[in-house]
Structures are given as C-alpha cells and as structure tokens.
Design a protein around this motif. Structure first.
Motif, PDB file in Angstrom:
ATOM      1  N   GLU A  44       0.834  -1.204   0.000  1.00 31.67           N
ATOM      2  CA  GLU A  44       0.000   0.000   0.000  1.00 31.67           C
ATOM      3  C   GLU A  44       0.865   1.249   0.000  1.00 31.67           C
ATOM      4  O   GLU A  44       0.567   2.225  -0.694  1.00 31.67           O
ATOM      5  CB  GLU A  44      -0.909   0.008   1.226  1.00 31.67           C
ATOM      6  N   ALA A  47       0.895   4.272  -2.642  1.00 32.83           N
ATOM      7  CA  ALA A  47       0.581   5.625  -2.161  1.00 32.83           C
ATOM      8  C   ALA A  47       1.649   6.625  -2.569  1.00 32.83           C
ATOM      9  O   ALA A  47       1.335   7.772  -2.929  1.00 32.83           O
ATOM     10  CB  ALA A  47       0.413   5.619  -0.649  1.00 32.83           C
ATOM     11  N   VAL A  71      -4.942   4.187   0.765  1.00 31.23           N
ATOM     12  CA  VAL A  71      -4.910   2.946  -0.017  1.00 31.23           C
ATOM     13  C   VAL A  71      -5.308   1.836   0.947  1.00 31.23           C
ATOM     14  O   VAL A  71      -4.496   1.371   1.746  1.00 31.23           O
ATOM     15  CB  VAL A  71      -3.521   2.668  -0.622  1.00 31.23           C
ATOM     16  N   VAL A 115      -2.280   4.194   4.918  1.00 30.44           N
ATOM     17  CA  VAL A 115      -1.492   3.206   4.177  1.00 30.44           C
ATOM     18  C   VAL A 115      -0.726   2.342   5.171  1.00 30.44           C
ATOM     19  O   VAL A 115      -0.565   2.699   6.335  1.00 30.44           O
ATOM     20  CB  VAL A 115      -0.494   3.861   3.195  1.00 30.44           C
TER      21      VAL A 115
END
Length: 381
Positions: A185, A189, A209, A222
């Motif tokens: 993630e 991001a 995310v 994230v």
C-alpha cells in the motif's frame, strides 16, 4: 512573484473586495461591531493570504461598517508573508509591529469601545485571552458569519473546484500503473502522491490505499501490507489546486475479477451514491440527501455497514460545512459544494466507498468528478 504565479496564487482583487464587503455586512447583521481573523482558511478566503500562524499575532480587522476600511496587524518580520495576498492591491492599512510592542493593544485601538467583537473559532487561546483584555470584554465566536460567507461558493471558487476535480480524475484514470499485486500500500501511495502533483495539484493532502481488510476501515491510510490478487481496494485521494481549493474523490478497485457477492454489494453502493446525487437541489435539506443514500442500502440489508455521514463540505478546507448527515436540517442553496460518499464496510474482510464532489446548481447539481463509479477491475498480474 511573477504575474503568472501571482494569478495562480489568488483570485482577482475584486473577488476579495466583494468578500470583505460581504463579511462586514454579515457582521453588522449579526449585531457585531467587528470581525477578527487570524491565519488559516478564513484569512485565505478573505484576502488570499496563506500566512502561517505563529506565536506573534497576525490579524485581519474587519469593522462591521461596510464603508470602513479593514486593516491588518502583522509582525514586521512576517510582512513578507502578505506579499502573495491581495492586501496591497486592496489598499488595506498594514500596522506592523516589532517585539516589545503590544499587538493586542494595536488591534484594540482599531475598534470601537465598548464593542461586540467576533473571532474565528480556530484562533488560538494564546491570542484570544490577551485580546479579551485589550477589548475590555470577551470576544464571541464568528462561526455563523464565516459559515454564511464560505459555505456558498462563488463562480471563481466553483471553477477552481472543477479544475481540482478534473485533476484528481486524471490520477484515478492512471491507477492501473501503480495498483498491482505484489506491491505494498505504501509503495502505491507514494506513486499516487507524486501523480497528484504531476496532474495539477500543488500537493497531496491525503492518500488512502485500503486493500483487503484495510478497506473496511474508513480512516485507514497506508501500511506495508502487500496487495494480493482478489483484493478489493479503496483509493481515497485529494489535494489543493491554486489558489487552494481541494479535490477529494474515492473509487473502489478489484485486483482481478471480484466474487459475485462483492460485485453485487458494490452495485448496490453505486445505486446509493447515484440516488444521493440525484436528491441534491436547492431547498432540500442536507439530511434528506444522506437519507437518499442510506435508504437504498437499508433496503438491501446494508444499513448497518454504512457507518459514517454521506458527505462533507469542501473548498479551502477538505472538510467544512455543510455536512451531509442525519439531523442537519440546513437547506441546500445554489453554490454549496460537498462530497457524496456512501460506503460499506465489512470489518476484517473488505470495504468499498464511492465519492464525488458536487456543487448545487439552480435545478440539481454539477459533479466535479466523472470517472466510472462502479467497481473497476484491474489486471491480476
């Protein structure tokens, strides 16, 4: 600052002159004698200044008399912070001060006594308390005046929101470049944040995310979780475009083909979001728009997994009034801008959210975002 960059940093001077007149009129109509504004979104709205707030007082003083000229009190060492603003072009008197001078007394000297003065709710207590002494009475909150000023956007603001919406749509259109199995993630991001700037924003205000079970947390940002085939991923992103107006758009993605259950539930969510957008028009209440989305989900047994309000206002702040939530009976008016973002969240498993920014028009609303609303399927390899 060049003429081109100055133009990007703020609106034409006439826009701010009109806002200051309106602020004075609303201040008077509220039975107040003056309005005091320290750095933050309200100061940016009124004079185009992005000056930061430090321990030294910077304050815009707006008398309730529309024929009187507002003034700015500012530390001498922070005068440069006003350079990008409309203060000079507006011809506002600037009272600068050096350490050892009482700036609160300077503000007090510009106001009638006794008087009823209002301050922005974000003014630090560091300034409110000594101002109380200088004014001879505690100030009141200017929340009502500032809400009335900023909640209805003028055409210049709506155009800025259009540019912001188009810019964030361009980022969502590129999601297949970054959102792939095997990446974390955080990696995704980082790429999204760079693209937010590449596509026209001055910065990335936020990047969410939420993959797999993290998508069930509406406020997840994230993590180092690795994205897997079969994940449902919530991407909620936004940032400001000059002169400071924000985008905010959420779309939900599937890494590979989703299950029938996921596809069916996201289809219901898409209907709920569409129903809420369709309910927007002048004269209806904010809570009725929230109910339009909630009713669709409730009819399909999904009421309990929609755990937040349907929307929030947006402009110079990502979250501002009006809030699209049950209990808010404010009537929508042409020019109000806010998100429509119902979501469904299955704790520990997956979640989904669909979000557009809309602006109320004479007979409905205009969406600032136009990307497809349903579940977007991305390659599994």
């Amino acid at each position: 600052m060049s003429a081109q960059s100055e133009s990007a940093a703020r609106f034409p001077t006439a826009v701010y002159a009109g806002r200051l007149r309106r602020a004075a009129e609303l201040t008077a109509a509220s039975g107040l004698d003056a309005l005091l504004i320290t750095p933050g979104p309200d100061l940016k709205y009124l004079v185009g200044s992005g000056a930061a707030s430090f321990e030294r007082l910077t304050c815009l003083v707006i008398p309730a008399d529309p024929s009187a000229t507002p003034a700015v009190v500012v530390p001498t060492l922070e005068l440069a912070g006003l350079a990008e603003s409309a203060v000079a072009d507006l011809g506002l008197p600037v009272h600068d001060w050096v350490d050892g001078v009482d700036p609160y007394g300077v503000v007090g000297s510009l106001l009638p006594k006794p008087g009823r003065t209002a301050v922005a709710e974000a003014m630090p207590a560091l300034h409110v308390i000594p101002l109380t002494t200088a004014l001879g009475a505690p100030p009141v909150l200017a929340t009502g005046v500032l809400r009335e000023l900023r909640m209805v956007k003028d055409e210049a603001e709506v155009e800025a929101l259009r540019r912001a919406g188009a810019a964030i749509d361009r980022v969502h259109a590129r999601m297949a470049e970054w959102l792939k199995p095997g990446r974390t993630e955080a990696q995704v991001a980082d790429d999204i944040a760079a693209a937010i700037v590449e596509e026209g924003h001055t910065g990335a205000e936020f990047v969410i995310v939420g993959s797999g079970p993290h998508g069930a947390d509406p406020h997840h940002e994230v993590s180092d979780r690795v994205i897997e085939v079969g994940d449902v991923v919530v991407i909620d992103i936004g940032g400001p475009v000059a002169p400071g107006y924000n985008s905010d758009s959420t779309r939900t993605y599937s890494i590979g083909e989703p299950s029938d259950e996921v596809a069916a539930k996201v289809a219901v969510l898409e209907r709920a979001q569409k129903a809420a957008v369709g309910a927007v028009r002048p004269g209806v209440t904010a809570e009725s728009v929230d109910a339009a989305a909630r009713d669709v989900l409730a009819a399909e047994g999904l009421a309990e997994v929609f755990v937040h309000r349907t929307g929030h206002g947006i402009g110079l702040s990502v979250h501002e009034e009006p809030y699209i939530v049950s209990g808010n009976r404010i009537e929508l008016a042409e020019g109000m801008a806010f998100s429509i973002e119902p979501g469904i969240y299955f704790r520990g498993v997956w979640g989904a959210r669909i979000e557009d920014i809309v602006v109320v028009t004479a007979d409905g609303c205009e969406a600032m975002n136009t990307r497809p609303h349903g579940l977007t399927v991305l390659p599994a390899s």
